[in-house]
Scaffold this motif. Structure first.
Motif, PDB file in Angstrom:
ATOM      1  N   LEU A   1      12.047  -3.018  -4.397  1.00 19.71           N
ATOM      2  CA  LEU A   1      11.089  -4.266  -4.474  1.00 19.71           C
ATOM      3  C   LEU A   1      11.733  -4.952  -4.235  1.00 19.71           C
ATOM      4  O   LEU A   1      12.512  -5.265  -5.058  1.00 19.71           O
ATOM      5  N   ALA A   2      11.035  -5.935  -3.292  1.00 16.08           N
ATOM      6  CA  ALA A   2      11.461  -6.877  -3.430  1.00 16.08           C
ATOM      7  C   ALA A   2      11.736  -7.941  -3.752  1.00 16.08           C
ATOM      8  O   ALA A   2      10.909  -8.277  -5.030  1.00 16.08           O
ATOM      9  N   ALA A   3      12.605  -8.804  -4.012  1.00 18.90           N
ATOM     10  CA  ALA A   3      12.693  -9.923  -5.695  1.00 18.90           C
ATOM     11  C   ALA A   3      11.811 -10.774  -5.384  1.00 18.90           C
ATOM     12  O   ALA A   3      11.928 -11.000  -3.992  1.00 18.90           O
ATOM     13  N   GLY A   4      11.689 -11.981  -6.563  1.00 20.24           N
ATOM     14  CA  GLY A   4      11.141 -12.649  -6.564  1.00 20.24           C
ATOM     15  C   GLY A   4      10.276 -13.368  -7.138  1.00 20.24           C
ATOM     16  O   GLY A   4       8.685 -12.003  -6.857  1.00 20.24           O
ATOM     17  N   GLU A   5       9.345 -14.469  -7.824  1.00 20.63           N
ATOM     18  CA  GLU A   5       7.901 -14.371  -8.862  1.00 20.63           C
ATOM     19  C   GLU A   5       6.720 -14.114  -7.985  1.00 20.63           C
ATOM     20  O   GLU A   5       5.711 -13.535  -7.947  1.00 20.63           O
ATOM     21  N   LYS A   6       7.238 -15.098  -6.213  1.00 20.81           N
ATOM     22  CA  LYS A   6       5.957 -15.229  -5.470  1.00 20.81           C
ATOM     23  C   LYS A   6       5.531 -14.249  -4.230  1.00 20.81           C
ATOM     24  O   LYS A   6       5.372 -14.400  -3.522  1.00 20.81           O
ATOM     25  N   THR A   7       6.972 -13.299  -4.152  1.00 21.42           N
ATOM     26  CA  THR A   7       7.002 -12.114  -3.569  1.00 21.42           C
ATOM     27  C   THR A   7       5.846 -12.044  -3.280  1.00 21.42           C
ATOM     28  O   THR A   7       5.429 -11.031  -4.294  1.00 21.42           O
ATOM     29  N   LEU A   8       5.776 -11.357  -2.018  1.00 22.96           N
ATOM     30  CA  LEU A   8       4.129 -10.641  -2.106  1.00 22.96           C
ATOM     31  C   LEU A   8       4.510  -9.032  -1.283  1.00 22.96           C
ATOM     32  O   LEU A   8       5.478  -9.190  -0.572  1.00 22.96           O
ATOM     33  N   LEU A   9       4.500  -7.636  -1.788  1.00 25.06           N
ATOM     34  CA  LEU A   9       5.102  -6.594  -2.323  1.00 25.06           C
ATOM     35  C   LEU A   9       3.950  -6.038  -0.829  1.00 25.06           C
ATOM     36  O   LEU A   9       2.669  -5.978  -0.883  1.00 25.06           O
ATOM     37  N   CYS A  10       5.026  -5.388  -0.370  1.00 21.88           N
ATOM     38  CA  CYS A  10       3.922  -4.402   0.793  1.00 21.88           C
ATOM     39  C   CYS A  10       3.534  -3.500   0.023  1.00 21.88           C
ATOM     40  O   CYS A  10       3.905  -2.547  -0.261  1.00 21.88           O
ATOM     41  N   PRO A  11       2.426  -2.680   0.011  1.00 21.06           N
ATOM     42  CA  PRO A  11       1.395  -2.134  -0.267  1.00 21.06           C
ATOM     43  C   PRO A  11       1.130  -0.411  -0.055  1.00 21.06           C
ATOM     44  O   PRO A  11       0.544   0.222  -0.778  1.00 21.06           O
ATOM     45  N   ALA A  12       1.896  -0.647   0.694  1.00 13.97           N
ATOM     46  CA  ALA A  12       1.879   1.004   1.756  1.00 13.97           C
ATOM     47  C   ALA A  12       3.252   1.378   2.344  1.00 13.97           C
ATOM     48  O   ALA A  12       3.618   0.366   3.262  1.00 13.97           O
ATOM     49  N   ASP A  13       3.829   2.729   2.349  1.00 11.59           N
ATOM     50  CA  ASP A  13       4.300   2.456   4.162  1.00 11.59           C
ATOM     51  C   ASP A  13       3.205   2.787   5.316  1.00 11.59           C
ATOM     52  O   ASP A  13       2.448   2.701   5.191  1.00 11.59           O
ATOM     53  N   GLY A  14       4.204   2.246   6.472  1.00  7.99           N
ATOM     54  CA  GLY A  14       2.692   2.687   8.026  1.00  7.99           C
ATOM     55  C   GLY A  14       3.848   1.570   8.606  1.00  7.99           C
ATOM     56  O   GLY A  14       4.990   1.397   9.538  1.00  7.99           O
ATOM     57  N   ALA A  15       2.381   0.760   9.582  1.00  6.44           N
ATOM     58  CA  ALA A  15       3.264  -0.235  10.703  1.00  6.44           C
ATOM     59  C   ALA A  15       2.603  -0.942  10.378  1.00  6.44           C
ATOM     60  O   ALA A  15       0.881  -0.775  10.424  1.00  6.44           O
ATOM     61  N   VAL A  16       2.503  -2.791  10.657  1.00  7.16           N
ATOM     62  CA  VAL A  16       1.346  -3.242  10.792  1.00  7.16           C
ATOM     63  C   VAL A  16       0.443  -3.265  11.652  1.00  7.16           C
ATOM     64  O   VAL A  16       1.237  -2.700  12.320  1.00  7.16           O
ATOM     65  N   SER A  17      -0.871  -3.631  11.401  1.00  8.72           N
ATOM     66  CA  SER A  17      -1.393  -3.146  12.397  1.00  8.72           C
ATOM     67  C   SER A  17      -1.775  -4.644  13.196  1.00  8.72           C
ATOM     68  O   SER A  17      -1.704  -5.079  14.987  1.00  8.72           O
TER      69      SER A  17
ATOM     70  N   ARG B   1       2.876  10.920   9.275  1.00 12.53           N
ATOM     71  CA  ARG B   1       4.089  11.299   8.602  1.00 12.53           C
ATOM     72  C   ARG B   1       4.227  10.560   7.148  1.00 12.53           C
ATOM     73  O   ARG B   1       5.394  10.302   6.489  1.00 12.53           O
ATOM     74  N   ASP B   2       3.781   9.205   6.799  1.00  9.01           N
ATOM     75  CA  ASP B   2       4.037   8.032   5.795  1.00  9.01           C
ATOM     76  C   ASP B   2       3.800   8.414   4.107  1.00  9.01           C
ATOM     77  O   ASP B   2       2.908   9.703   4.360  1.00  9.01           O
ATOM     78  N   TYR B   3       4.514   7.725   3.290  1.00 10.28           N
ATOM     79  CA  TYR B   3       3.806   8.292   2.149  1.00 10.28           C
ATOM     80  C   TYR B   3       2.709   7.755   1.873  1.00 10.28           C
ATOM     81  O   TYR B   3       2.394   6.662   2.708  1.00 10.28           O
ATOM     82  N   HIS B   4       2.079   8.738   0.736  1.00 13.56           N
ATOM     83  CA  HIS B   4       0.614   8.039   1.048  1.00 13.56           C
ATOM     84  C   HIS B   4      -0.374   7.642  -0.277  1.00 13.56           C
ATOM     85  O   HIS B   4      -1.275   7.390  -0.084  1.00 13.56           O
ATOM     86  N   ARG B   5       0.778   6.855  -1.154  1.00 20.03           N
ATOM     87  CA  ARG B   5       0.420   6.653  -1.927  1.00 20.03           C
ATOM     88  C   ARG B   5       0.663   4.619  -1.899  1.00 20.03           C
ATOM     89  O   ARG B   5       1.198   4.757  -0.941  1.00 20.03           O
ATOM     90  N   LEU B   6      -0.505   4.297  -2.274  1.00 22.48           N
ATOM     91  CA  LEU B   6      -0.718   2.567  -1.960  1.00 22.48           C
ATOM     92  C   LEU B   6      -0.541   1.937  -3.590  1.00 22.48           C
ATOM     93  O   LEU B   6      -0.992   2.894  -4.585  1.00 22.48           O
ATOM     94  N   HIS B   7       0.145   1.100  -3.451  1.00 15.41           N
ATOM     95  CA  HIS B   7       0.499   0.135  -4.222  1.00 15.41           C
ATOM     96  C   HIS B   7       0.077  -1.302  -4.449  1.00 15.41           C
ATOM     97  O   HIS B   7      -0.623  -2.029  -3.075  1.00 15.41           O
ATOM     98  N   MET B   8      -0.026  -2.338  -5.790  1.00 12.33           N
ATOM     99  CA  MET B   8       0.054  -3.596  -5.689  1.00 12.33           C
ATOM    100  C   MET B   8       0.768  -4.515  -5.212  1.00 12.33           C
ATOM    101  O   MET B   8       2.265  -3.902  -5.221  1.00 12.33           O
ATOM    102  N   PRO B   9       0.596  -5.310  -3.860  1.00 12.65           N
ATOM    103  CA  PRO B   9       1.234  -6.213  -3.618  1.00 12.65           C
ATOM    104  C   PRO B   9       1.641  -7.575  -4.798  1.00 12.65           C
ATOM    105  O   PRO B   9       2.779  -8.021  -3.870  1.00 12.65           O
ATOM    106  N   VAL B  10       0.833  -7.685  -5.660  1.00 10.21           N
ATOM    107  CA  VAL B  10       1.325  -7.977  -6.431  1.00 10.21           C
ATOM    108  C   VAL B  10       0.110  -8.148  -8.035  1.00 10.21           C
ATOM    109  O   VAL B  10      -0.904  -7.434  -8.047  1.00 10.21           O
TER     110      VAL B  10
END
Length: 285
Positions: free
Chosen positions: A80-96, A143-152
């Protein structure tokens, strides 16, 4: 216009999206050992799935293809990327796509846009919270991991199921079908965060047998004729940053929305950039 993309997308207008997806649901939940093992191993080979990251690395241990497809990862598989204000990517994949919401308009592909209001189920009040805000669209390949997570971290306020079509969400179709993400069936999850409102929109696609959330379970199917809304404003349901919030039973797309001057996306991200759950998607303002 790409001829190959057009030839891929046009037949989808007449395909029976929901019946085909119901067939996929039955197939992917079949627990016949010979059938499901053959399906899983063929899929791993075709899509070069890295089973060393899976919490259960033995393909034969999964009771069904869907259990394999929604497999958990080892805790150390994603940092997980560090930082109190960091927005985490919610999923594996690619930016559309990602960028600014221009008034109420979200960019889909060259020459194609859709509105935040129709994406969120046609409610002007919901859409107003994201006017001139930020959006990020992330495509999950098979092929990606298909569980979704909270960005913040956020408190759940509403969940809305919006019925619709089930066009494919791969690049070829996204480039061809107008307003695709506002036409496909989807589950809209609205949260209140320290930066204001956040929407996570889980977009269905053909052969996506179902969408589920951790607080509700399976939301679709069944597919309803009318928009359905669940209110959680009095439930005090808070999910921390990086917590699992849902999953696709087969792959699709997640769209993240923030309000005006609430967030900025990482400057290194652009259409086509591969991403992993937990990396920095951006930061809160």
């Amino acid at each position: 216009m790409s001829l190959s993309e057009a030839l891929f997308a046009l037949p989808q207008y007449i395909l029976p999206h929901h019946p085909l997806s119901r067939v996929a649901q039955h197939v992917t939940r079949c627990e016949n050992r010979v059938f499901k093992d053959a399906l899983i191993r063929t899929f791993i080979r075709l899509y070069d799935v890295d089973m060393s990251q899976a919490l259960e690395g033995d393909p034969g241990s999964y009771p069904s293809f869907n259990a394999f497809f929604t497999r958990a990862l080892k805790p150390e598989a994603r940092s997980l990327a560090a930082g109190e204000k960091t927005l985490l990517c919610p999923a594996d994949g690619a930016v559309s796509q990602l960028g600014n919401i221009e008034d109420d308009t979200i960019f889909q592909a060259k020459g194609k846009h859709y509105s935040a209001m129709e994406l969120l189920g046609g409610d002007a009040d919901r859409a107003a919270a994201f006017q001139n805000g930020r959006f990020a669209t992330i495509y999950l390949s098979p092929r990606d991991y298909h569980r979704l997570h909270m960005p913040v971290g956020g408190r759940l306020k509403q969940m809305i199921h919006v019925p619709g079509r089930l066009f494919s969400v791969n690049n070829a179709t996204v480039n061809q079908v107008p307003r695709l993400f506002a036409r496909n069936e989807r589950v809209v999850c609205l949260f209140e965060t320290e930066a204001g409102p956040m929407a996570l929109v889980l977009v269905g696609a053909i052969f996506v047998a179902s969408i589920e959330t951790v607080w509700h379970g399976v939301v679709t199917p069944p597919t309803r004729a009318e928009i359905q809304c669940w209110d959680y404003s009095d439930k005090s349901l808070f999910l921390d940053a990086s917590a699992e919030m849902g999953r696709f039973n087969m792959g699709s797309t997640i769209i993240v929305l923030f309000g005006e001057q609430a967030a900025n996306w990482d400057a290194g991200l652009a259409a086509g950039t591969p991403v992993r759950m937990g990396q920095a998607l951006g930061s809160l303002v």
